[in-house]
Design an enzyme around this catalytic site. Structure first.
Site, short mmCIF file in Angstrom:
data_model
loop_
_atom_site.label_atom_id
_atom_site.label_comp_id
_atom_site.label_asym_id
_atom_site.label_seq_id
_atom_site.Cartn_x
_atom_site.Cartn_y
_atom_site.Cartn_z
N LYS A 183 14.34 -76.79 -88.70
CA LYS A 183 15.05 -76.62 -87.28
C LYS A 183 13.90 -76.69 -86.39
O LYS A 183 14.30 -77.07 -85.06
CB LYS A 183 15.43 -75.16 -87.45
CG LYS A 183 15.90 -74.47 -86.17
CD LYS A 183 17.14 -75.42 -85.55
CE LYS A 183 17.89 -74.60 -84.64
NZ LYS A 183 17.22 -74.08 -83.36
N GLU A 190 14.63 -82.62 -80.21
CA GLU A 190 15.59 -82.30 -79.19
C GLU A 190 14.83 -82.40 -77.77
O GLU A 190 15.35 -83.04 -76.65
CB GLU A 190 16.24 -81.19 -79.21
CG GLU A 190 17.17 -80.60 -78.16
CD GLU A 190 17.57 -79.04 -78.45
OE1 GLU A 190 17.48 -78.43 -77.66
OE2 GLU A 190 17.88 -78.78 -79.67
#
Length: 468
Positions: A183, A190
């Protein structure tokens, strides 16, 4: 009295929406929040839902089927430790705590070790997709004891996003902190995606003076091709949104990009592992320099530089920027997945990179059409050292690198900062270079510090008395 199948601790928006998501799949859910008011608010706003409120930790824990499955959605750090400590007196051996927060992976490794020693299971779980994803289906990255994961897998599978081929966007990642590590790297990617898009926007504004409507149309076209993704999709909408005064909203938003630290964690881990995560790290630094607004305004009145000149043919330049953006994105993912490989080796996680790419295809912020290309690359060669070497990505690099070089050259000549585009070119050229000037650095290190060096023409470790 019947017991609930799962409990959720933390009724802020992510915890609330995950609880509602779980309930909507047919499960009964106990809910608890440290402040009673939050719990009451959730129940009042969702009448008729199978959410059962509890106002003490003891009652909450005792309301659950065994082995208990408890999802923590609390503030990462000390808040997570405090929540775990409050639960432990009422837990039994074999109970499962799932931490769905944005937790630093080293904290997850520690908690997994400590709780395992006490007979409890701990599953550190990355959850991506924001508020909407939590409610409708996020991408889920669980790590921890495999047998404990199997006990929660049916629930996680039902609440996860579903890709176009019908596969749920959840898979067991690996032991202890593996889920939260993946993550974390997802968040780093991102950051890279967002900065690359911002630089493309800056080039189209600075080089072609495109209007907001033209920008929206350009991004709409891009979203119908290779660049199809959630971030490109929302960006086209952002360009045409107006405020109550009729102004384009994006044009009046202050140019200071905030961050929550997860991009920084990714870069820090890269340094620990010796991984050249240059593009993603530049995206973190770009946010930092954006926050120096007052300094930048002052410097703009003192420091000189070129004024941007028109970039030439509109259609040609737009296509160059599109190609540069796509190749930059590929470099960013190549760096991110290279770091996952290094972390897997360091922490003995045995990560499945193709499966990781698959669960990013829906639900999460970086969801994009080209993630299937990554899955395909690892299916063809699970041991590939770097995604740039995969046939599809090599072909794109061959065809698109000139556009990336042209765009970066234009930006440099015209004073338009493009740190991630520049990092993409530098990484690509460094990675494909059979010889780099690091030989000189080794000579310097040996000169001032007797750090020794190796030679290309003979075996061994050498030191030279450079002043003799």
């Amino acid at each position: 009295m019947s017991k609930q199948q799962i409990g959720v601790v933390g009724m802020a928006v992510m915890g609330r929406n995950l609880a509602l998501n779980i309930e909507s799949r047919g499960y009964t859910v106990s809910v608890f929040n440290r402040s009673r008011e939050k719990t009451e608010e959730v129940i009042a706003e969702n009448p008729g839902k199978k959410l059962v409120p509890y106002y003490t930790v003891k009652e909450f824990v005792e309301s659950l089927e065994t082995p208990r499955r408890i999802l923590l959605m609390v503030k990462a750090g000390a808040g997570t430790d405090a929540a775990i400590d409050s639960l432990k007196p009422y837990l039994e051996k074999g109970d499962i705590i799932i931490d769905g927060g944005n937790t630093f992976f080293q904290d997850t490794i520690r908690r997994n070790r400590e709780l395992s020693a006490e007979g409890f299971n701990f599953i550190g779980t990355g959850v991506s997709g924001g508020e909407e994803g939590a409610l409708k289906g996020p991408s889920i990255m669980p790590g921890g004891q495999k047998d404990a994961y199997e006990l929660v897998a049916p629930i996680l599978t039902k609440i996860a996003a579903v890709a176009e081929d019908g596969e749920p966007c959840v898979t067991y990642i690996g032991a202890d902190g593996a889920g939260h590590y993946v993550k974390m790297v997802h968040n780093g990617i991102e950051y890279g995606d967002m900065q690359l898009i911002a630089e493309a926007y800056s080039l189209l504004k600075g080089g072609l003076n495109l209007s907001n409507e033209e920008l929206a149309n350009t991004f709409t076209e891009w979203n119908n091709g290779e660049l199809s993704s959630y971030l490109i999709d929302i960006t086209k909408d952002i360009f045409t949104k107006k405020d109550e005064d009729g102004n384009y909203l994006v044009d009046v938003i202050l140019d200071e990009a905030a961050n929550k630290g997860t991009g920084k964690w990714t870069s820090q881990s890269a340094l620990d592992l010796g991984e050249p995560l240059s593009l993603i790290t530049e995206s973190v630094f770009a946010r930092y320099i954006s926050s120096l607004k007052a300094q930048r305004v002052a410097a703009s009145k003192v420091l000189s530089g070129p004024k941007a000149q028109p970039a030439g043919d509109k259609a040609e330049f737009i296509e160059k920027v599109r190609r540069a953006l796509y190749l930059g994105k590929i470099v960013s993912y190549a760096q991110g997945f290279s770091q996952l490989r290094a972390a897997s080796d360091e922490y003995h996680w045995d990560l499945n990179y193709g499966e990781i790419a698959k669960i990013f295809r829906a639900g999460c912020i970086i969801r994009a059409q080209f993630l299937q290309k990554i899955t395909d690359a690892y299916a063809e060669n699970a041991d590939i050292a770097n995604l740039l070497l995969a046939p599809y990505f090599k072909k794109i690099a061959d065809e698109y690198q000139q556009a990336l070089r042209d765009v970066v050259a234009y930006a440099v000549q015209n004073g338009i900062p493009v740190p991630t585009f520049s990092a993409a070119v530098a990484y690509y050229d460094s990675y494909r270079a059979a010889v780099l000037p690091a030989n000189l650095i080794q000579a310097q290190r040996d000169y001032f510090g007797a750090h020794t060096y190796k030679r290309t023409d003979k075996e061994g470790i050498f030191h030279t008395e450079w002043l003799e």
